[in-house]
Design a protein around this motif. Structure first.
Motif, PDB file in Angstrom:
ATOM      1  N   UNK A 227       0.811  -1.210   0.000  1.00 53.15           N
ATOM      2  CA  UNK A 227       0.000   0.000   0.000  1.00 53.15           C
ATOM      3  C   UNK A 227       0.845   1.262   0.000  1.00 53.15           C
ATOM      4  N   UNK A 228       1.915   1.266   0.775  1.00 56.98           N
ATOM      5  CA  UNK A 228       2.828   2.420   0.766  1.00 56.98           C
ATOM      6  C   UNK A 228       3.390   2.648  -0.627  1.00 56.98           C
ATOM      7  N   UNK A 229       3.833   1.577  -1.264  1.00 55.89           N
ATOM      8  CA  UNK A 229       4.443   1.701  -2.593  1.00 55.89           C
ATOM      9  C   UNK A 229       3.431   2.158  -3.628  1.00 55.89           C
ATOM     10  N   UNK A 230       2.162   1.863  -3.381  1.00 54.32           N
ATOM     11  CA  UNK A 230       1.120   2.245  -4.326  1.00 54.32           C
ATOM     12  C   UNK A 230       0.955   3.757  -4.435  1.00 54.32           C
ATOM     13  N   UNK A 234       4.975   5.882 -10.201  1.00 55.33           N
ATOM     14  CA  UNK A 234       5.947   5.234 -11.069  1.00 55.33           C
ATOM     15  C   UNK A 234       5.906   3.717 -10.895  1.00 55.33           C
ATOM     16  N   UNK A 235       5.358   3.266  -9.768  1.00 53.65           N
ATOM     17  CA  UNK A 235       5.311   1.844  -9.466  1.00 53.65           C
ATOM     18  C   UNK A 235       3.950   1.215  -9.760  1.00 53.65           C
ATOM     19  N   UNK A 236       3.008   2.012 -10.313  1.00 53.40           N
ATOM     20  CA  UNK A 236       1.669   1.476 -10.589  1.00 53.40           C
ATOM     21  C   UNK A 236       1.713   0.367 -11.632  1.00 53.40           C
ATOM     22  N   UNK A 237       2.652   0.475 -12.561  1.00 54.85           N
ATOM     23  CA  UNK A 237       2.999  -0.579 -13.502  1.00 54.85           C
ATOM     24  C   UNK A 237       4.522  -0.663 -13.507  1.00 54.85           C
ATOM     25  N   UNK A 238       5.055  -1.561 -14.310  1.00 47.24           N
ATOM     26  CA  UNK A 238       6.498  -1.604 -14.471  1.00 47.24           C
ATOM     27  C   UNK A 238       6.833  -0.910 -15.790  1.00 47.24           C
ATOM     28  N   UNK A 239       7.326   0.324 -15.678  1.00 50.87           N
ATOM     29  CA  UNK A 239       7.620   1.139 -16.854  1.00 50.87           C
ATOM     30  C   UNK A 239       9.068   1.009 -17.320  1.00 50.87           C
ATOM     31  N   UNK A 240       9.859   0.174 -16.666  1.00 50.24           N
ATOM     32  CA  UNK A 240      11.295   0.171 -16.902  1.00 50.24           C
ATOM     33  C   UNK A 240      11.716  -0.896 -17.916  1.00 50.24           C
ATOM     34  N   UNK A 241      12.796  -0.608 -18.633  1.00 53.16           N
ATOM     35  CA  UNK A 241      13.355  -1.576 -19.568  1.00 53.16           C
ATOM     36  C   UNK A 241      14.054  -2.701 -18.814  1.00 53.16           C
ATOM     37  N   UNK A 242      14.810  -2.337 -17.779  1.00 51.53           N
ATOM     38  CA  UNK A 242      15.573  -3.318 -17.008  1.00 51.53           C
ATOM     39  C   UNK A 242      14.890  -3.622 -15.675  1.00 51.53           C
ATOM     40  N   UNK A 243      14.845  -4.874 -15.257  1.00 52.30           N
ATOM     41  CA  UNK A 243      14.286  -5.188 -13.933  1.00 52.30           C
ATOM     42  C   UNK A 243      15.100  -4.558 -12.813  1.00 52.30           C
TER      43      UNK A 243
END
Length: 263
Positions: A227-230, A234-243
């Motif tokens: 819940x905190x991270x929500x 930027x963390x709502x989905x994974x927008x990054x190329x690299x894990x």
């Protein structure tokens, strides 16, 4: 210093954070960009969820901000700062710096970048994307996170978490017990964990008769962390190329949360 955005760092927070940031490398050109402005930009990105190129113009150039973010990811600066803040926050709340118990959980999220690598399909959650394997202490503070393709099983992800965690001696000095849900259950896996790391896995299941949301003893802490991270878009989905970048943004989000508490 006047604050332009709700995510900007206060003077008290900056005094706490500055000594932990890397200094200028010897022999290079003097730094022209204010480090505090860079950190303000990074906190803005993680909370607002905007793309790098859409960073408002009153911040430093997005390429400069991204460069520092990337360099600090590669050299381990973010994880070092995060670990320091976790120990400070634990002590501030009357606990020992290292936890004796923890909770482990996973979360599958969709990916939003076609160029992303390490992407898979979680058949149980019906999600195509990545899976976040998260270990938190009894206060809900993140101890370690590993991001994999979504088709990696929870037990496979746990092995990756345990392997990385075992290398961080100050975090596991007192660790004995880890609470997990039913996806980690299994005699072979629990025996392997005990034989390899001397950690006890305790399964906490929800009742088969329960309907809707159920507050599970001990494990509600990790749910609160999700819940905190929500709150970080930027963390709502994974927008990054690299894990690895996805992992770093989780650490940055937690650094911001703890910085607000500590200062």
């Amino acid at each position: 210093m006047a604050l332009s955005y709700p995510t900007d760092i206060s003077d008290e927070q900056w005094e706490l954070l500055l000594p932990l940031l890397p200094g200028a490398k010897p022999g290079g050109r003097p730094r022209k960009v204010d480090l505090r402005a860079v950190m303000n930009a990074l906190f803005y990105i993680v909370v607002a969820g905007c793309a790098w190129r859409m960073l408002p113009h009153d911040f430093p150039n997005w390429k400069t901000v991204y460069h520092d973010f990337r360099v600090w990811r590669i050299d381990g600066t973010w994880e070092t700062i995060h670990a320091k803040f976790v120990s400070w926050e634990r002590v501030a709340q009357g606990h020992q710096a290292a936890p004796s118990a923890a909770s482990l959980d996973s979360q599958s999220v969709k990916t939003a970048t076609p160029a992303a690598i390490a992407v898979g399909f979680d058949g149980g959650k019906r999600v195509k994307g990545r899976k976040r394997h998260l270990m938190v202490d009894t206060l809900g503070l993140v101890m370690l996170v590993v991001v994999t393709a979504a088709n990696v099983s929870d037990q496979q992800g746990a092995r990756l978490v345990f392997k990385r965690l075992a290398a961080v001696s100050q975090q596991i000095a007192r660790l004995v017990l880890i609470w997990v849900d039913g996806t980690y259950e299994g005699v072979d896996f629990m025996k392997w964990t005990m034989d390899t790391y001397r950690w006890i896995l305790e399964t906490i299941k929800r009742s088969d008769d329960a309907k809707g949301f159920v507050l599970l003893p001990k494990r509600w802490v990790v749910e609160r962390t999700w819940g905190w991270l929500n709150w970080s878009r930027r963390l709502s989905k994974d927008y990054e190329v690299l894990p690895e970048t996805s992992e770093t943004f989780i650490y940055v989000a937690m650094i911001r949360l703890m910085l607000r508490r500590l200062a």
